[in-house]
Design a protein around this motif. Structure first.
Motif, PDB file in Angstrom:
ATOM      1  N   SER A  93       5.795   5.499  10.984  1.00  0.00           N
ATOM      2  CA  SER A  93       4.380   5.480  10.607  1.00  0.00           C
ATOM      3  C   SER A  93       3.547   5.030  11.790  1.00  0.00           C
ATOM      4  CB  SER A  93       4.145   4.536   9.419  1.00  0.00           C
ATOM      5  OG  SER A  93       4.379   3.190   9.798  1.00  0.00           O
ATOM      6  N   ARG A 145       1.541   4.963   0.881  1.00  0.00           N
ATOM      7  CA  ARG A 145       1.052   5.975   1.823  1.00  0.00           C
ATOM      8  C   ARG A 145       1.905   7.230   1.735  1.00  0.00           C
ATOM      9  NH1 ARG A 145       0.601   3.825   7.774  1.00  0.00           N
ATOM     10  NH2 ARG A 145      -0.226   5.945   7.964  1.00  0.00           N
ATOM     11  N   LYS A 146       1.261   8.367   1.894  1.00  0.00           N
ATOM     12  CA  LYS A 146       1.970   9.648   1.929  1.00  0.00           C
ATOM     13  C   LYS A 146       1.921  10.165   3.371  1.00  0.00           C
ATOM     14  CE  LYS A 146       1.551  12.525  -1.463  1.00  0.00           C
ATOM     15  NZ  LYS A 146       1.023  13.556  -2.405  1.00  0.00           N
ATOM     16  N   THR A 175       0.848  -1.188   0.000  1.00  0.00           N
ATOM     17  CA  THR A 175       0.000   0.000   0.000  1.00  0.00           C
ATOM     18  C   THR A 175       0.881   1.234   0.000  1.00  0.00           C
ATOM     19  OG1 THR A 175      -1.712  -1.137   1.267  1.00  0.00           O
ATOM     20  CG2 THR A 175      -1.831   1.262   1.195  1.00  0.00           C
ATOM     21  N   ARG A 216      -1.395  10.375   9.358  1.00  0.00           N
ATOM     22  CA  ARG A 216      -0.588  10.724   8.191  1.00  0.00           C
ATOM     23  C   ARG A 216       0.571  11.631   8.570  1.00  0.00           C
ATOM     24  NH1 ARG A 216      -5.086  11.845   3.394  1.00  0.00           N
ATOM     25  NH2 ARG A 216      -6.071   9.780   3.486  1.00  0.00           N
ATOM     26  N   GLN A 270       4.182   0.564   2.027  1.00  0.00           N
ATOM     27  CA  GLN A 270       3.932  -0.257   3.214  1.00  0.00           C
ATOM     28  C   GLN A 270       3.476  -1.669   2.819  1.00  0.00           C
ATOM     29  OE1 GLN A 270       0.537   0.812   5.706  1.00  0.00           O
ATOM     30  NE2 GLN A 270       1.833   0.597   7.515  1.00  0.00           N
TER      31      GLN A 270
END
Length: 408
Positions: free
Chosen positions: A93, A57-58, A55, A98, A75
């Motif tokens: 994380s 992610r930002k 996945t 976020r 991720q």
């Protein structure tokens, strides 16, 4: 040292996690990916390295050179033999968030200074609501005990619909104990009733200003404690009486009123510190106003009362000074006769004991600065936690780590 190693050390991210970096006009983009390692299944608690998928992610990190640092995190999602799938865990994380723990730590460090939420949000390149969400995880409970020396005062907080709030401090350790939402007598009684009797009996001295309300509450709930009037407020009573005489003379002597108005600071300055020019101005005012001369003499003689340290000499000096006040026939000073009689024990304690409200008044001044730069704080609980957080010198790291671990 390679560039990625240097950047990793600077940002608190392991260099092997950083795969690439790209810069735009407004931000730095770091492509990060953690190595494959065994993870424990939250369902059956067995370890697995089987990967189900990825996945993207930002995640927002800290800022540098006025640019935002974004982590583009690839991720992994692991799958266990029992069929349960779960995301991998890394130090940069957190679930449902976020932002990195490093950024939330920077936000908390900024909030430990006297600054507004908007200024913190601008510094960290986040929204004000994001700053509030981070700070809302910080909470301070009521103190479990009370110190031997307790200080109480009011300040104009204008929070939760109340004009005044109450601050409790420990003047010996320079620690704010609590902030109370109301100055109401009933609310103060309810608050102190929460402490057992043996804890309240441990309080030996209470410092305060000359508030009849505070004295009544403290005598009721702390019968074993001695009340100490703050010396600053005691001296201010005499200074204000002198100022009232000056204002009356200024209004009566219209022809030389400018002399009384322009040189009012000369009256409050120590006589030994006067320059020749200031001494001349002082004599000019006395020439025009014998009443002001008598008032100034009373103020100077009171400064000699403050030099005594033992209880017997202080009682004698106060009696002598009050007799001078009575003989002066100055209406502006006559109210001091009643005040010094009504607060006699507390005033003697102020001149013989080393306790005062100095630290508390300093805290009140810092609170005023916080209110001014924030243009007011309406939410009382957040206001209270912010005051305690700023004052908690040793509690910053503990509280911040608690916030980060809770949000992880």
């Amino acid at each position: 040292m390679s560039t990625l190693n240097y950047i990793g050390n600077l940002l608190g991210i392991k260099a092997e996690y950083i795969k690439n970096m790209r810069e735009t006009s407004s931000e730095y983009l770091l492509y990060v990916e953690s190595p494959v390692r065994p993870h424990r299944c939250p369902n059956c608690h067995s370890q697995t390295t089987r990967i189900k998928g990825y996945t993207n992610r930002k995640i927002q990190h800290t800022t540098t050179n006025e640019k935002t640092i974004l982590l583009l995190y690839r991720q992994r999602r692991y799958i266990c033999t029992c069929g349960r799938t779960f995301n991998e865990k890394t130090e940069f994380s957190s679930r449902y968030l976020r932002t990195t723990p490093r950024l939330r730590e920077v936000i908390c460090q900024q909030l430990s200074e006297v600054t507004s939420y908007k200024a913190v949000a601008k510094h960290c390149h986040v929204s004000v609501n994001q700053v509030l969400r981070v700070f809302n995880e910080i909470n301070y409970s009521r103190p479990s005990t009370l110190p031997p020396v307790l200080s109480i005062d009011e300040f104009k907080g204008n929070a939760a619909g109340q004009k005044y709030q109450v601050i409790l401090t420990d003047p010996e350790t320079h620690k704010i104990l609590d902030i109370l939402p109301k100055r109401d007598t009933t609310e103060l009684a309810k608050y102190f009733a929460q402490f057992p009797r043996y804890i309240r009996n441990n309080v030996k001295y209470i410092t305060m200003d000359m508030s009849l309300q505070f004295r009544s509450v403290m005598k009721t709930w702390f019968p074993q404690a001695e009340i100490v009037v703050d010396r600053f407020h005691l001296i201010r009573l005499v200074t204000f009486a002198l100022e009232r005489v000056r204002k009356v003379e200024q209004n009566l002597l219209c022809n030389v009123s400018r002399t009384f108005k322009a040189n009012k600071r000369v009256l409050t300055k120590r006589f030994e510190s006067l320059t020749d020019k200031e001494f001349t101005k002082l004599m000019d005012m006395f020439h025009y106003s014998p009443r002001l001369h008598r008032a100034y003499t009373l103020k100077q003689s009171f400064s000699h009362v403050l030099k005594f340290k033992d209880k017997e000499n202080i009682q004698w000096a106060i009696d002598q000074w009050l007799s001078l006040v009575e003989a002066s026939e100055l209406p502006e000073f006559q109210s001091l006769l009643k005040t010094f009689t009504f607060w006699r024990t507390e005033i003697i304690n102020a001149l013989t004991l080393p306790y005062s409200n100095g630290f508390t008044e300093g805290c009140n001044n810092k609170i005023k600065v916080l209110k001014r730069c924030s243009f007011g704080l309406q939410n009382f609980e957040r206001f209270r936690n912010r005051i305690l957080f700023i004052n908690a010198k040793k509690g910053h790291a503990t509280t911040v780590s608690h916030v980060l671990s809770k949000s992880a």
